[in-house]
Design a protein around this motif. Structure first.
Motif, PDB file in Angstrom:
ATOM      1  N   SER A   1       0.844  -1.205   0.000  1.00  0.00           N
ATOM      2  CA  SER A   1       0.000   0.000   0.000  1.00  0.00           C
ATOM      3  C   SER A   1       0.877   1.253   0.000  1.00  0.00           C
ATOM      4  CB  SER A   1      -0.937   0.010   1.212  1.00  0.00           C
ATOM      5  OG  SER A   1      -1.794  -1.111   1.177  1.00  0.00           O
TER       6      SER A   1
ATOM      7  N   GLN B   1      -7.692  -0.149  -0.295  1.00  0.00           N
ATOM      8  CA  GLN B   1      -7.847  -1.423   0.413  1.00  0.00           C
ATOM      9  C   GLN B   1      -9.049  -1.363   1.369  1.00  0.00           C
ATOM     10  OE1 GLN B   1      -4.134  -2.552   2.184  1.00  0.00           O
ATOM     11  NE2 GLN B   1      -4.881  -4.505   2.940  1.00  0.00           N
TER      12      GLN B   1
ATOM     13  N   ASP C   1      -5.705  -1.850  -4.777  1.00  0.00           N
ATOM     14  CA  ASP C   1      -5.122  -2.408  -3.554  1.00  0.00           C
ATOM     15  C   ASP C   1      -6.047  -3.488  -2.998  1.00  0.00           C
ATOM     16  OD1 ASP C   1      -3.473  -2.833  -1.436  1.00  0.00           O
ATOM     17  OD2 ASP C   1      -3.426  -0.749  -0.755  1.00  0.00           O
ATOM     18  N   GLU C   2      -5.708  -4.726  -3.231  1.00  0.00           N
ATOM     19  CA  GLU C   2      -6.514  -5.889  -2.829  1.00  0.00           C
ATOM     20  C   GLU C   2      -7.997  -5.701  -3.178  1.00  0.00           C
ATOM     21  OE1 GLU C   2      -5.388  -7.650   0.838  1.00  0.00           O
ATOM     22  OE2 GLU C   2      -3.443  -6.656   0.848  1.00  0.00           O
TER      23      GLU C   2
HETATM   24 MG   LIG Z   1      -1.913  -3.029   2.070  1.00  0.00          MG
END
Ligand SMILES: [Mg+2]
Ligand SMILES: Nc1ncnc2c1ncn2[C@@H]1O[C@H](COP(=O)(O)OP(=O)(O)OP(=O)(O)O)[C@@H](O)[C@H]1O
Length: 243
Positions: A41, A72, A148-149
């Protein structure tokens, strides 16, 4: 063009990323995989300009307005409904109201949230919020997309649909995409190259050309290779956290 040259980043005295050099290929998908807390991140925050490197440089010709970020932790605005949250992604773009309306409706459709456009974030499940975050990032048709994810909270079947939609979209738009993930399946389904990071202070352990690796050795061998490269770093992070 997006390039990290010997980038180091520290919070207070602790180095999070150390002398990281990476080259992200234009119009391709790069997956970034590494142990929790290794700085994935942080890399995205550096690229989007939220933080600055302590040393080294990031070379890019993407304008700030051409970058979209799927956070995220979703970061939806609680006082806006789903439609209005997606509209935030168009706040700085021109175009008529009806043009914007068309773009927002297709983004809603893309993440299968058309029937929820009047709902507020507190009324949505985690997976639904994540899909709104994805739609907000895609609605502006960004040139650089940082995810992010992005599928961590969606169920397996919805993930499959989103992956298929995303693949089609990235072929239509010329978009450079970075995806931080813990899932090897995301690498197999989406990535052209994967960057494997060490535990923090993070350095690059290996870059693998995903599609040619799969062609020559198969998906199973790719997963084995990624795991073999990462295992000792995941182990050390885990021991660090649990002791
Ligand atoms: Mg992260
Ligand atoms: N604002 C902050 N102040 C101090 N340390 C921070 C801050 N934000 C993140 N960190 C630290 O930086 C390190 C890297 O965090 P980062 O969120 O980039 O990891 P990550 O690879 O994305 O992890 P995960 O896979 O769990 O999302 C962690 O040790 C974290 O505690």
């Amino acid at each position: 063009m997006l390039e990290f040259r010997d980038v180091t980043f520290s919070y207070s005295d602790a180095d999070i990323i150390k002398k990281l050099s990476l080259n992200f290929v234009n119009n391709r998908v790069t997956a970034i995989v590494g142990p929790s807390g290794c700085g994935k991140s942080t890399i995205f925050k550096l690229i989007s300009g939220l933080i600055k490197p302590s040393s080294g440089g990031i070379k890019t010709d993407f304008y700030r307005d051409a970058i979209s970020y799927v956070f995220q932790d979703y970061r939806l605005l609680p006082w806006f409904n789903v439609y209005e949250n997606i509209a935030v992604g168009l706040a700085r773009s021109g175009g008529s109201r009806s043009d914007k309306d068309g773009l927002i409706n297709s983004a809603l459709c893309l993440v299968n949230m058309s029937s929820c456009s009047a709902m507020y974030p507190f009324q949505l499940s985690g997976g639904m919020q994540q899909r709104v975050g994805l739609a907000r990032a895609l609605v502006s048709k960004p040139e650089l997309l940082l995810m992010d994810e992005p599928f961590s909270a969606v169920d397996g079947q919805t993930r499959q649909l989103l992956v298929e939609e995303f693949k089609q979209l990235k072929d239509e738009l010329s978009m450079t995409t970075l995806i931080a993930t813990h899932q090897f399946q995301d690498v197999i389904d989406l990535a052209d190259q994967v960057v494997l990071l060490s535990s923090s202070p993070s350095t690059c352990l290996k870059v693998i050309n995903v599609q040619s690796y799969i062609e020559h050795s198969g998906e199973r061998a790719l997963c084995d290779e990624m795991w073999k490269t990462l295992k000792s770093h995941v182990d050390s992070t885990f021991k660090h956290v649990t002791t």
